[in-house]
Design a protein around this motif. Structure first.
Motif, short mmCIF file in Angstrom:
data_model
loop_
_atom_site.label_atom_id
_atom_site.label_comp_id
_atom_site.label_asym_id
_atom_site.label_seq_id
_atom_site.Cartn_x
_atom_site.Cartn_y
_atom_site.Cartn_z
N LYS A 1 4.36 -10.50 10.60
CA LYS A 1 3.89 -9.13 10.39
C LYS A 1 3.39 -8.60 11.73
N ASN B 1 -2.73 -5.66 3.24
CA ASN B 1 -1.51 -5.29 2.51
C ASN B 1 -0.29 -5.16 3.41
N ALA B 2 -0.39 -5.63 4.65
CA ALA B 2 0.75 -5.60 5.55
C ALA B 2 1.89 -6.44 4.98
N ASN C 1 4.30 -2.72 10.64
CA ASN C 1 3.33 -1.97 9.84
C ASN C 1 2.59 -1.05 10.79
N HIS D 1 0.75 2.97 6.90
CA HIS D 1 -0.48 2.87 6.11
C HIS D 1 -1.32 4.06 6.53
N ARG E 1 1.29 -5.45 13.27
CA ARG E 1 0.41 -4.34 12.92
C ARG E 1 0.22 -3.45 14.14
N GLN F 1 -5.96 -2.15 3.61
CA GLN F 1 -4.68 -1.79 4.23
C GLN F 1 -4.18 -2.90 5.15
N TYR G 1 -0.37 1.93 11.35
CA TYR G 1 -1.63 2.35 10.75
C TYR G 1 -2.14 3.61 11.43
N LEU H 1 7.36 2.02 7.93
CA LEU H 1 6.28 1.81 6.97
C LEU H 1 4.95 2.22 7.59
#
Length: 193
Positions: free
Chosen positions: A20, A89-90, A95, A48, A22, A86, A97, A46
């Motif tokens: 993942k 929930n990756a 991901n 968040h 972020r 959040q 943000y 995606l």
């Protein structure tokens, strides 16, 4: 306005590699984050989303006009819990943000409110892979029902955010002003380097 950090203790981190990634977008109010985020989503990325507007609207539905001003700790606690959720929930892959966990204590620097130890602990525990900063941009700045800061306050917030993230050993990459397509291309090129 320059805000000192002499009373805040910071720890530095070593990133943990996962599947993942972020990627965080930060900046003061009205810097174009939301517009860029919407464009990113239109390209299939995606995202968040920022949750502060949701927290503000929920408080207003309960009769609290400006929770950020009337009960900053309750506002911050809600934001921190939402942003940790959040983060957790990756999914596999990229991901993105719109604002991150360290924004919460950074705003306490702006307001002059004490920073709870658990906020700093969360900053050390939940680590983002990359941070992008959208600088203040007077030509696009607008205030509204949930954004009540002046442009000058937005500039101060941006400076505090940058310094706060740097204290946690992040190296925010500044996204230059430009069209949405130019900002998006810059962001993607930096991720792919």
């Amino acid at each position: 306005m320059r805000v000192g950090f002499s009373t805040i203790e910071f720890s530095y981190f070593v990133p943990v590699m996962e599947d993942k990634k972020r990627i965080l977008l930060i900046g003061g109010p009205g810097s174009g984050k939301t517009t860029l985020i919407q464009h990113m989503e239109s390209q299939g990325l995606l995202v968040h989303h920022e949750i502060s507007r949701q927290v503000i609207l929920e408080a207003q539905e309960k009769g609290i006009d400006q929770l950020f001003l009337t009960d900053p700790l309750a506002f911050s606690n809600s934001l921190l819990a939402g942003r940790i959720n959040q983060f957790n929930n990756a999914v596999s892959g990229l991901n993105f943000y719109d604002r991150g966990i360290p924004d919460v204590p950074a705003y306490h620097v702006f307001t002059g409110d004490p920073i709870p130890d658990d906020y700093l602990a969360a900053c050390n525990e939940y680590i983002y892979d990359m941070v992008f900063l959208l600088p203040p941009w007077k030509e696009i700045y607008q205030s509204d029902n949930e954004r009540y800061e002046t442009f000058e306050q937005a500039q101060t917030i941006s400076d505090i955010l940058k310094e706060f993230y740097e204290r946690f050993n992040y190296k925010p990459i500044v996204i230059p002003k430009g069209t949405i397509e130019e900002r998006y291309s810059f962001l993607i090129s930096q991720i792919n380097d």
